[in-house]
Each structure stands twice: as structure tokens, then as C-alpha cells.
Design an enzyme around this catalytic site. Structure first.
Site, PDB file in Angstrom:
ATOM      1  N   LYS A  87       0.814  -1.222   0.000  1.00 55.22           N
ATOM      2  CA  LYS A  87       0.000   0.000   0.000  1.00 55.22           C
ATOM      3  C   LYS A  87       0.845   1.269   0.000  1.00 55.22           C
ATOM      4  O   LYS A  87       0.436   2.294  -0.532  1.00 55.22           O
ATOM      5  CB  LYS A  87      -0.963  -0.003   1.187  1.00 55.22           C
ATOM      6  CG  LYS A  87      -2.112  -0.982   1.001  1.00 55.22           C
ATOM      7  CD  LYS A  87      -3.241  -0.718   1.985  1.00 55.22           C
ATOM      8  CE  LYS A  87      -4.485  -1.500   1.618  1.00 55.22           C
ATOM      9  NZ  LYS A  87      -4.375  -2.939   1.955  1.00 55.22           N
ATOM     10  N   GLU A 109      -9.893   7.288   3.744  1.00 56.71           N
ATOM     11  CA  GLU A 109     -10.818   6.494   4.554  1.00 56.71           C
ATOM     12  C   GLU A 109     -10.217   5.103   4.627  1.00 56.71           C
ATOM     13  O   GLU A 109      -9.460   4.682   3.750  1.00 56.71           O
ATOM     14  CB  GLU A 109     -12.213   6.567   3.955  1.00 56.71           C
ATOM     15  CG  GLU A 109     -12.661   5.446   3.093  1.00 56.71           C
ATOM     16  CD  GLU A 109     -11.857   5.258   1.839  1.00 56.71           C
ATOM     17  OE1 GLU A 109     -11.368   4.126   1.701  1.00 56.71           O
ATOM     18  OE2 GLU A 109     -11.706   6.158   1.010  1.00 56.71           O
ATOM     19  N   SER A 377       1.765  -9.698  -0.971  1.00 58.58           N
ATOM     20  CA  SER A 377       1.409  -8.280  -0.831  1.00 58.58           C
ATOM     21  C   SER A 377       1.758  -7.687   0.527  1.00 58.58           C
ATOM     22  O   SER A 377       1.969  -6.488   0.644  1.00 58.58           O
ATOM     23  CB  SER A 377      -0.077  -8.091  -1.128  1.00 58.58           C
ATOM     24  OG  SER A 377      -0.870  -8.939  -0.309  1.00 58.58           O
TER      25      SER A 377
HETATM   26  C1  LIG Z   1      -5.139  -3.968   1.524  1.00 59.74           C
HETATM   27  C2  LIG Z   1      -4.404  -5.202   1.245  1.00 59.74           C
HETATM   28  C3  LIG Z   1      -4.752  -6.055   0.176  1.00 59.74           C
HETATM   29  C4  LIG Z   1      -5.953  -5.833  -0.695  1.00 59.74           C
HETATM   30  O1  LIG Z   1      -5.946  -4.677  -1.476  1.00 59.74           O
HETATM   31  P1  LIG Z   1      -5.703  -4.701  -3.045  1.00 59.74           P
HETATM   32  O2  LIG Z   1      -6.075  -3.330  -3.462  1.00 59.74           O
HETATM   33  O3  LIG Z   1      -6.608  -5.757  -3.626  1.00 59.74           O
HETATM   34  O4  LIG Z   1      -4.284  -5.016  -3.262  1.00 59.74           O
HETATM   35  C5  LIG Z   1      -3.967  -7.158  -0.075  1.00 59.74           C
HETATM   36  N1  LIG Z   1      -2.896  -7.456   0.706  1.00 59.74           N
HETATM   37  C6  LIG Z   1      -2.542  -6.679   1.742  1.00 59.74           C
HETATM   38  C7  LIG Z   1      -1.350  -7.065   2.549  1.00 59.74           C
HETATM   39  C8  LIG Z   1      -3.276  -5.528   2.053  1.00 59.74           C
HETATM   40  O5  LIG Z   1      -2.911  -4.772   3.096  1.00 59.74           O
END
Ligand SMILES: *Cc1c(COP(=O)(O)O)cnc(C)c1O
Length: 399
Positions: A87, A109, A377
Site C-alpha cells: 500500500k 478512509e 502483498s
Molecule cells: C489492503 C491489502 C490487500 C488488498 O488490497 P488490493 O487493493 O486488492 O491489493 C492485499 N494485501 C494486503 C497485505 C493488504 O494490506
């Protein structure tokens, strides 16, 4: 590909916003065209990603799971970024843009709090005032992230209207943006919302796939992986991973959504695999809704996947047959979580565990001895409470 001038990827996208929001949306669209591609902006972004976020993130081949599965599992390690997830790539980009647009204030938000923390982090780094709206219920549930945002100097506003969750926070944030558009940028956290956000956020996250493509080629004699896999909530880490690979048609693009408990009739977040077309939060896309257009509640064990909409470019890639979307239930995601912990010594976010878990369950759908790159992610420290609750319910150790 880029959307049309009015923001469409095929029949998906657009800007379905009230008249009062058009001025800041158009101002942002100009900034995306004029400021983002400029040399000055790109140089500052690159430096911040390198020195502050810690990019490039590693591309790691899992030695143990690769042996177990008979294929090569590579992880793009977004969990190693500052703040522990992808993010921050987007928030740093939007914070820099806010400053270059001459605005001193950023609002956001957040539901689970991760996007709020990333926004507060970027705002602190660039000296911007930051206000984060959060449903009062979420403020209670995510007290730890609220404290993090406050430490970072952000003001967290607990929204008391409606169901006191994310959608009420979004309504209040939009009102703030209308009232304060001259001084304020609204930092959206995924590839959702009205044009130009889906394109803007994708372009800030595209560094994930660009790096992965180059890192993979450098270690595999210029070759390409057989597939790239990412979890899909709003879709930003997946779009960031996919973007550079879209023109390389031999590479399968696989997005993994959250199927919830997997029981018949359960709430889930599988927008692309089970949703229908509609308009939601300023954009025409697939979403979870009843036959008469009421938004259904969503659910996932992974807080970041718990969202009833999805980015319009994913809906387009699905309709065009370029990307495939599948879903995985909570238990199988937990299997991905525990397996990566035990076999590789990496504690993944529950969101990312959906992508890992899908590969573990479906090695037969990938070429034997082939190469698959999973977007990891984020890291899983934030999910310890959820995992401990599950273990307590099962009365013992995770499998
Ligand atoms: C917020 C988040 C997601 C989901 O958001 P996307 O916009 O689909 O990437 C996925 N993995 C993590 C670690 C997150 O914090």
C-alpha cells in the site's frame, strides 16, 4: 492499457460522481496527465521508493515449497517494504502528487486500517496534514492501527453514522473533499473509485510487476514466468503485478478472491467470480449486490479483501479473457498461511495467503517444473490476533 478519456476500460470504469465532485476530479485528471509523467515528479518518486520504501523488493524462490510442488514458486516480497505491504507504493505517489499540486492536506478512509497507516506514513514523511475517516465500529476493532496513525501525526475521525463501517467513512470523506477541494487531496487506497483513480493507483503499483519482470528475466536467461498470481480485494496489488505482464500473452494472469467460509450462502468477497455489473462508489464495475441493486455485505478472514467492489480494469481483463479469476475459502487461505510460515520461514498477510494457498492447492493447473510468481502483498504480523482466534477455536495447533 490506458482507459478512454472518460475513464473506461471497455464497458467498465467511468466517473459516476455528483456535480460538486467534478472540479477536484477534473483537477486530479489534469495532474495525472501533466505532473505524474514529468521528470521532476518521477525523479522524486523513484528516490522515495528506493530510499524510504526500500525498493526494489526482493524476488525470492521458495526452495522447500518448490520441491514439494514440483514447480518453481517465486515470491515478490512486498512484505519487505516499509510499513510491511504494497500500500505504501501508492500512498507515497499520491502524497508527492498532493504536494506538487500545491495542496497541504490529504484525507483518506480506511476499514481495516492498513490504508490509513500507509497514508499517515506518507503524509508524515512529506509534511502534509492528514485526516483519516474510519467507521466507529472499525475504530474499536482496529485500535492498534488507530494508535499507529495517531503516532504518525494523523487525526483519526470515528464516523458515527449508518452502520459505522467503511461505507459510512467513505461518505464522510467525500463530503470533506467537496468542502475542502482547494486545499485537500483524497487519497484512495486501491484501483477503485471514479476515473482517474483506477489508472493512477495502478500506475503507482505497477512498479511491482516491472521489477518482477526484470528480476525474473535476469535470473532465468531472459525468460518469462508461466503465471503470475495475486490476491484481489479492490485489486491494487494484483493490477500492479499484472500490468507489465499484460502484453506478454504467454504469461497467465491469475487473481485470487476470497470465498469466505465456503459454506453455501455464506458472505464472501468474490466480486469477479460471483458478482454482477453495477455502479458503486463512482465507478461501473462488478460488485456484490442483490437482484434489485442493494449492496450485499462482504466477508473474508483477510481484512484487506473484505470489500464488495473491485477495480474496473480487472472486470475488463476478465471479460476480455486476458486474466483469470478464481476464489479460495478461509480454510485454504489459512493452509497457505501456515505452510509459508513452517516451510519457508515467512509469515504472510492473510490477504496474500489466498494467492499462496491457491498455488498450493492447484499445482496441476500449472506446468510441471514451470515458474509461478506470487505477489506476497504484505506481512502477517497484523493478523496474529485473527490466526490465534482460529487456533483457539480448533483447540490446538494449525495444520
Ligand atoms: C489492503 C491489502 C490487500 C488488498 O488490497 P488490493 O487493493 O486488492 O491489493 C492485499 N494485501 C494486503 C497485505 C493488504 O494490506
Amino acid at each position: 492499457m490506458n482507459p478512454t478519456e472518460s475513464g473506461y476500460f471497455g464497458e467498465f470504469g467511468g466517473r459516476y460522481v455528483p456535480e460538486l465532485l467534478m472540479p477536484p476530479v477534473l483537477e486530479l485528471t489534469r495532474a495525472v496527465q501533466e505532473i505524474v509523467p514529468s521528470e521532476g515528479f518521477q525523479a522524486e518518486l523513484k528516490a522515495a521508493l528506493r530510499d524510504y520504501v526500500g525498493r526494489p523488493s526482493a524476488l525470492y524462490r521458495c526452495p522447500n515449497i518448490s520441491k514439494d510442488l514440483g514447480l518453481n514458486l517465486w515470491l515478490k516480497r512486498e512484505d519487505l517494504n516499509h510499513t510491511g505491504a504494497h500500500k505504501i507504493n501508492n500512498c507515497i505517489g499520491q502524497a508527492l502528487l498532493t504536494r506538487m499540486m500545491g495542496k497541504p492536506r490529504m484525507i483518506a478512509e480506511t476499514g481495516a486500517g492498513q490504508h490509513g497507516v500507509a497514508t499517515a506514513t506518507a503524509a508524515a514523511m512529506l509534511g502534509l496534514e492528514c485526516v483519516v475517516y474510519m467507521g466507529a465500529v472499525d475504530v474499536e476493532r482496529q485500535a492498534h492501527n488507530v494508535r499507529r496513525m495517531q503516532l504518525l501525526g494523523a487525526t483519526v475521525v470515528a464516523v458515527q453514522s449508518g452502520t459505522k463501517t467503511l461505507k459510512d467513512a467513505i461518505n464522510v470523506a467525500l463530503k470533506d473533499w467537496i468542502a475542502n477541494q482547494r486545499t485537500t487531496h483524497y487519497c484512495i487506497g486501491s484501483v477503485v473509485g471514479p476515473h482517474p483513480f483506477p489508472q493512477l493507483v495502478r500506475d503507482f503499483q505497477a512498479v511491482i510487476g516491472q521489477e518482477a519482470l526484470e528480476q525474473f528475466a535476469a535470473r532465468n536467461m531472459g525468460g518469462l514466468p508461466d503465471a503470475v498470481v495475486a490476491c484481489v480485494g479492490g485489486g491494487s496489488n494484483a493490477m500492479g503485478m499484472f500490468h507489465a505482464f499484460v502484453p506478454h500473452e504467454s504469461v497467465r494472469l491469475i487473481g485470487v478472491e476470497a470465498a469466505g467460509s465456503g459454506e453455501p450462502g455464506c458472505w464472501h468477497s468474490a466480486t469477479l467470480t460471483k458478482g454482477t455489473l453495477g455502479v458503486f462508489q463512482g465507478v461501473r464495475t462488478k460488485l456484490l449486490q442483490t437482484a434489485d441493486g442493494q449492496i450485499d455485505p462482504s466477508h473474508s478472514i483477510a481484512p484487506g479483501l473484505d470489500y464488495p467492489g473491485v477495480g474496473p480494469e480487472h472486470a475488463f481483463l476478465q471479460s476480455a479473457g486476458r486474466a483469470e479469476y478464481v476464489c479460495l475459502n478461509d480454510d485454504r487461505a489459512l493452509n497457505g498461511f501456515f505452510t509459508l510460515c513452517r516451510r519457508e520461514g515467512i509469515i504472510p498477510a492473510l490477504e496474500s495467503s489466498h494467492a499462496v494457498g491457491w498455488v498450493l492447492d492447484n499445482p496441476g493447473l500449472l506446468p510441471k517444473g514451470g515458474h509461478v510468481v506470487v505477489c506476497l502483498s504484505g506481512r502477517g504480523d497484523k493478523d496474529m490476533g485473527i490466526v490465534e482466534d482460529v487456533l483457539a477455536r480448533q483447540g490446538g495447533e494449525g495444520k
